[in-house]
Design an enzyme around this catalytic site. Sequence first.
Site, PDB file in Angstrom:
ATOM      1  N   LYS A 294      45.005  57.970  -7.182  1.00 30.57           N
ATOM      2  CA  LYS A 294      45.182  57.251  -8.453  1.00 30.57           C
ATOM      3  C   LYS A 294      44.502  58.026  -9.578  1.00 30.57           C
ATOM      4  O   LYS A 294      43.348  58.414  -9.465  1.00 30.57           O
ATOM      5  CB  LYS A 294      44.567  55.851  -8.338  1.00 30.57           C
ATOM      6  CG  LYS A 294      44.476  55.094  -9.680  1.00 30.57           C
ATOM      7  CD  LYS A 294      43.898  53.682  -9.505  1.00 30.57           C
ATOM      8  CE  LYS A 294      43.672  53.007 -10.866  1.00 30.57           C
ATOM      9  NZ  LYS A 294      43.061  51.667 -10.738  1.00 30.57           N
TER      10      LYS A 294
ATOM     11  N   LYS B 236      40.416  44.427 -20.577  1.00 32.63           N
ATOM     12  CA  LYS B 236      39.123  44.217 -19.914  1.00 32.63           C
ATOM     13  C   LYS B 236      38.090  43.793 -20.952  1.00 32.63           C
ATOM     14  O   LYS B 236      38.246  44.079 -22.141  1.00 32.63           O
ATOM     15  CB  LYS B 236      38.655  45.529 -19.268  1.00 32.63           C
ATOM     16  CG  LYS B 236      39.427  45.935 -18.030  1.00 32.63           C
ATOM     17  CD  LYS B 236      38.821  47.180 -17.411  1.00 32.63           C
ATOM     18  CE  LYS B 236      39.602  47.649 -16.199  1.00 32.63           C
ATOM     19  NZ  LYS B 236      39.579  46.699 -15.067  1.00 32.63           N
TER      20      LYS B 236
ATOM     21  N   ASP C 165      46.336  44.726 -15.947  1.00 31.86           N
ATOM     22  CA  ASP C 165      45.141  45.428 -15.470  1.00 31.86           C
ATOM     23  C   ASP C 165      45.241  45.787 -13.990  1.00 31.86           C
ATOM     24  O   ASP C 165      44.420  46.532 -13.457  1.00 31.86           O
ATOM     25  CB  ASP C 165      43.902  44.554 -15.734  1.00 31.86           C
ATOM     26  CG  ASP C 165      42.605  45.348 -15.653  1.00 31.86           C
ATOM     27  OD1 ASP C 165      42.678  46.594 -15.605  1.00 31.86           O
ATOM     28  OD2 ASP C 165      41.535  44.718 -15.648  1.00 31.86           O
TER      29      ASP C 165
ATOM     30  N   GLU D 106      47.071  47.900 -12.632  1.00 35.27           N
ATOM     31  CA  GLU D 106      47.979  49.015 -12.894  1.00 35.27           C
ATOM     32  C   GLU D 106      47.950  50.095 -11.814  1.00 35.27           C
ATOM     33  O   GLU D 106      48.924  50.810 -11.626  1.00 35.27           O
ATOM     34  CB  GLU D 106      47.660  49.642 -14.260  1.00 35.27           C
ATOM     35  CG  GLU D 106      46.537  50.700 -14.283  1.00 35.27           C
ATOM     36  CD  GLU D 106      45.179  50.181 -13.830  1.00 35.27           C
ATOM     37  OE1 GLU D 106      44.957  48.955 -13.876  1.00 35.27           O
ATOM     38  OE2 GLU D 106      44.334  50.995 -13.412  1.00 35.27           O
TER      39      GLU D 106
ATOM     40  N   ARG E 161      47.970  49.918  -8.577  1.00 39.39           N
ATOM     41  CA  ARG E 161      48.963  49.711  -7.514  1.00 39.39           C
ATOM     42  C   ARG E 161      50.374  50.005  -8.014  1.00 39.39           C
ATOM     43  O   ARG E 161      51.240  50.379  -7.238  1.00 39.39           O
ATOM     44  CB  ARG E 161      48.834  48.291  -6.948  1.00 39.39           C
ATOM     45  CG  ARG E 161      49.128  47.199  -7.939  1.00 39.39           C
ATOM     46  CD  ARG E 161      48.551  45.861  -7.521  1.00 39.39           C
ATOM     47  NE  ARG E 161      47.108  45.793  -7.751  1.00 39.39           N
ATOM     48  CZ  ARG E 161      46.357  44.723  -7.474  1.00 39.39           C
ATOM     49  NH1 ARG E 161      46.916  43.640  -6.955  1.00 39.39           N
ATOM     50  NH2 ARG E 161      45.063  44.733  -7.695  1.00 39.39           N
TER      51      ARG E 161
END
Length: 501
Positions: free
Chosen positions: A267, A279, A349, A351, A353
């Site tokens: 990632k 966030k 959020d 993101e 995955r």
Amino acid sequence: MDVRAFTGGFLEAPVDTIVVGVFEGDRGLSNVAVVVDKAMDGAISRMVKAGETTGKQGDCIVLHTLGKLTASRVVVVGLGKAEELSLERLRRVAGETGRFLRRVKTRKAVVEALGTGVKGISFESAGQALAEGFIMGLYAFHKYLTKEPDDVAIEELLVSETDSARAVEIERGCRFGRVLADAVNSTRDMVNEPANRMTPSDMADIARTLARGHRLECTVLEREQMSSLGMGALLGVAQGSSQPPKFIVLGYRGAPDSSKVMGWLGKAVTFDSGGISLKQSDGMESMKGDMSGGSAVMNAVAVLAQMALKANVTAIVPATENMPGGRAQRPGDVVKAMNGKTIEVVNTDAEGRLILADALCYAVKEKLSTLVDLATLTGACHIALGDFCSGLFGNDEPWQKKVREAGEASGECLWPMPMFNDYAEQIKSTVADMKNSGGRWGGAITAAKFLAEFAGNTPWAHIDIAGTAQTDKERGYLVKGATGVGVRTLVNLARLTAREE
Ligand code: BES
Ligand code: MN
Ligand code: ZN
């Protein structure tokens, strides 16, 4: 800085500091320590007797030689109890010793091959552990300080052994340890770099430089190519940012006779603001490190080339920012991944995955034989396991076991997490094939269940490094900031599989 084997006499080494080990308990001074002690008229044994050094792991004291030896100082390092000695202990002690030597202004030091002969530790593995721990432990990120700290730079650590066959083994270990630690430190550099200076484009440039330096195959897909491949999940995340996404692929083929190719996925969200599901601002700066997995994967594949390991690996790094803005994807949007599955984005959020979903589809399409991904995926994993262990998930027990072994051998702890199908209930959606968040409870597991939908039948392991990629305290060979976790596990994994074939 260099760590290498040295075959000259320990007492005559051209250094300013001699390092010797002392065990906690009965075992006491090591053989070399006894010789140095004699040359020092018993100063070391006197300090041990007086209880000034207990031999506890990582305890260091410094003595001045006052002209009795060529070196001006002797540093006595605690190794802990002999019966508890391990390679990981050695790495940690080496890291702590390195920082102690820097504090006492050492430039060059000689050390015995600490730990050899105890609990089956070989000369090669001791050399490797010492180099690894020492170089990782001395890491610092000073790039943006206009006034550099006045630390002296340690130039070299010599690992002394007069027997030349043993010295060859030590040197082989030192070399591997150096290459590994340098790769870990390069990973740390990328992760510590602020997000304005480590964009997806910067990561792609680094990939190209690595490829040039180590003769790797390198492909970087641009937005249009991702679009024609149908990578809607990744592009949905990327659309909120003015930084173009990059899909980085690095290939190493060290085993041309084998048809098997391992896939390493990482990632690489170069900044995770959360997107529209923004966030909170407290601590958001640490989200510059949301590309830790991608950086580790890139540097690990470069090690394979440097060591000419007999393995085939394709590293896949989807790189993007996750930003809010007028173009950003909205909660409730539906995107389609490369394998045709639709996803309701209930939380922008979640993101990581999404971008990994397309990376996994790409890996499956490339017919890679086994997969491992490294991702700072969930705060939930940090809560579950703290900052010592990474979470290990997957769809194939034997493969997960192998990955875990590779982690163990490197001192990077991986802990198996459950993957019961009932968890998949939480990511069911009524408007799409699945949704990208299963809520708070079991968050690390539902994230892994989401990824599993894209790994298909390929043996796949997922390592959640959200808790382990960065640290706020010094420990052994770790210093504040990025840890570079994953690099050594992956290289070990390549080594393990190479040995089996
Ligand atoms: N990058 C974060 C996970 C993370 C959190 C990494 C803390 C390192 C430290 C990830 O993209 C994320 O935001 N995950 C969410 C998922 C949730 C919205 C389902 C999380 O963990 O809160
Ligand atoms: Mn996120
Ligand atoms: Zn993230």
